[in-house]
Design a protein around this motif. Structure first.
Motif, short mmCIF file in Angstrom:
data_model
loop_
_atom_site.label_atom_id
_atom_site.label_comp_id
_atom_site.label_asym_id
_atom_site.label_seq_id
_atom_site.Cartn_x
_atom_site.Cartn_y
_atom_site.Cartn_z
N ASP A 19 -78.10 15.89 36.99
CA ASP A 19 -76.68 15.59 36.80
C ASP A 19 -76.43 15.29 35.32
O ASP A 19 -77.26 14.69 34.64
CB ASP A 19 -76.26 14.37 37.62
N ARG A 20 -75.29 15.73 34.83
CA ARG A 20 -74.94 15.49 33.43
C ARG A 20 -74.05 14.26 33.34
O ARG A 20 -73.02 14.20 34.01
CB ARG A 20 -74.25 16.70 32.86
N ILE A 21 -74.47 13.32 32.50
CA ILE A 21 -73.72 12.08 32.32
C ILE A 21 -73.53 11.85 30.82
O ILE A 21 -74.49 11.86 30.06
CB ILE A 21 -74.45 10.89 32.97
N ALA A 22 -72.30 11.63 30.44
CA ALA A 22 -71.96 11.46 29.02
C ALA A 22 -71.77 9.98 28.69
O ALA A 22 -71.58 9.14 29.57
CB ALA A 22 -70.68 12.22 28.70
N THR A 28 -74.85 0.31 20.50
CA THR A 28 -75.15 -1.09 20.83
C THR A 28 -76.27 -1.13 21.85
O THR A 28 -76.70 -0.09 22.37
CB THR A 28 -73.92 -1.77 21.44
N ALA A 29 -76.70 -2.32 22.18
CA ALA A 29 -77.74 -2.49 23.21
C ALA A 29 -77.26 -1.94 24.54
O ALA A 29 -78.04 -1.34 25.29
CB ALA A 29 -78.12 -3.96 23.33
N ARG A 30 -76.00 -2.09 24.85
CA ARG A 30 -75.46 -1.57 26.12
C ARG A 30 -75.54 -0.05 26.17
O ARG A 30 -75.79 0.53 27.23
CB ARG A 30 -74.03 -2.05 26.31
N HIS A 31 -75.35 0.59 25.02
CA HIS A 31 -75.46 2.04 24.96
C HIS A 31 -76.90 2.47 25.24
O HIS A 31 -77.15 3.42 25.97
CB HIS A 31 -75.00 2.53 23.59
N VAL A 71 -68.21 4.63 29.04
CA VAL A 71 -67.29 4.53 27.91
C VAL A 71 -67.13 3.08 27.49
O VAL A 71 -67.01 2.19 28.32
CB VAL A 71 -65.92 5.18 28.25
N ASP A 72 -67.17 2.87 26.18
CA ASP A 72 -66.89 1.56 25.62
C ASP A 72 -65.39 1.32 25.75
O ASP A 72 -64.59 2.26 25.56
CB ASP A 72 -67.32 1.53 24.14
N LEU A 73 -64.99 0.12 26.09
CA LEU A 73 -63.57 -0.16 26.32
C LEU A 73 -62.70 0.21 25.13
O LEU A 73 -61.54 0.59 25.33
CB LEU A 73 -63.39 -1.65 26.67
N PHE A 75 -62.80 2.79 23.47
CA PHE A 75 -62.55 4.25 23.48
C PHE A 75 -61.78 4.73 24.70
O PHE A 75 -61.55 5.92 24.85
CB PHE A 75 -63.88 5.01 23.37
N VAL A 76 -61.34 3.82 25.54
CA VAL A 76 -60.57 4.21 26.73
C VAL A 76 -59.31 4.98 26.33
O VAL A 76 -59.02 6.03 26.91
CB VAL A 76 -60.26 3.01 27.63
N PRO A 77 -58.53 4.53 25.33
CA PRO A 77 -57.35 5.30 24.95
C PRO A 77 -57.70 6.72 24.50
O PRO A 77 -56.98 7.67 24.81
CB PRO A 77 -56.74 4.49 23.79
N LEU A 78 -58.79 6.89 23.80
CA LEU A 78 -59.22 8.22 23.37
C LEU A 78 -59.59 9.06 24.57
O LEU A 78 -59.26 10.23 24.66
CB LEU A 78 -60.42 8.09 22.40
N LEU A 79 -60.28 8.47 25.51
CA LEU A 79 -60.70 9.18 26.72
C LEU A 79 -59.51 9.59 27.56
O LEU A 79 -59.49 10.69 28.12
CB LEU A 79 -61.66 8.32 27.54
N GLU A 80 -58.53 8.72 27.64
CA GLU A 80 -57.33 9.05 28.44
C GLU A 80 -56.62 10.26 27.87
O GLU A 80 -56.10 11.09 28.54
CB GLU A 80 -56.38 7.86 28.52
#
Length: 80
Positions: A19-22, A28-31, A71-73, A75-80
């Motif tokens: 499966d492909r997951i982006a 950061t450590a979370r990434h 997604v980092d919060l 970047f949510v507007p960019l993702l939308e």
């Protein structure tokens, strides 16, 4: 431990081998936890560059046929 929790959640949600997951996130450590978790279930991991235009990001995601995205919060507007 946190990466293992990511892997367990992905597996519980039906993601797995091939499966492909982006990711669209800061370095950061979370990434890194997401990276290890994605790899832990045998999924294909790839990063999306937030410096690209939204149309380019959408094209990359559609071309890759991503099944999920971390997604980092910020970047949510960019993702939308």
């Amino acid at each position: 431990r946190r990466a293992l929790r990511v892997a367990e959640r992905l597996e519980r949600d039906g993601f797995g081998l091939g499966d492909r997951i982006a990711t669209l996130a800061w370095n950061t450590a979370r990434h890194i936890e997401a990276w290890y978790g994605i790899m832990g279930v045998g999924a294909i991991y790839h990063t999306l560059n937030p410096r690209l235009f939204p149309e380019q990001i959408a094209w990359i995601m559609n071309n890759a046929e991503d099944k999920a995205i971390f997604v980092d919060l910020t970047f949510v507007p960019l993702l939308e």
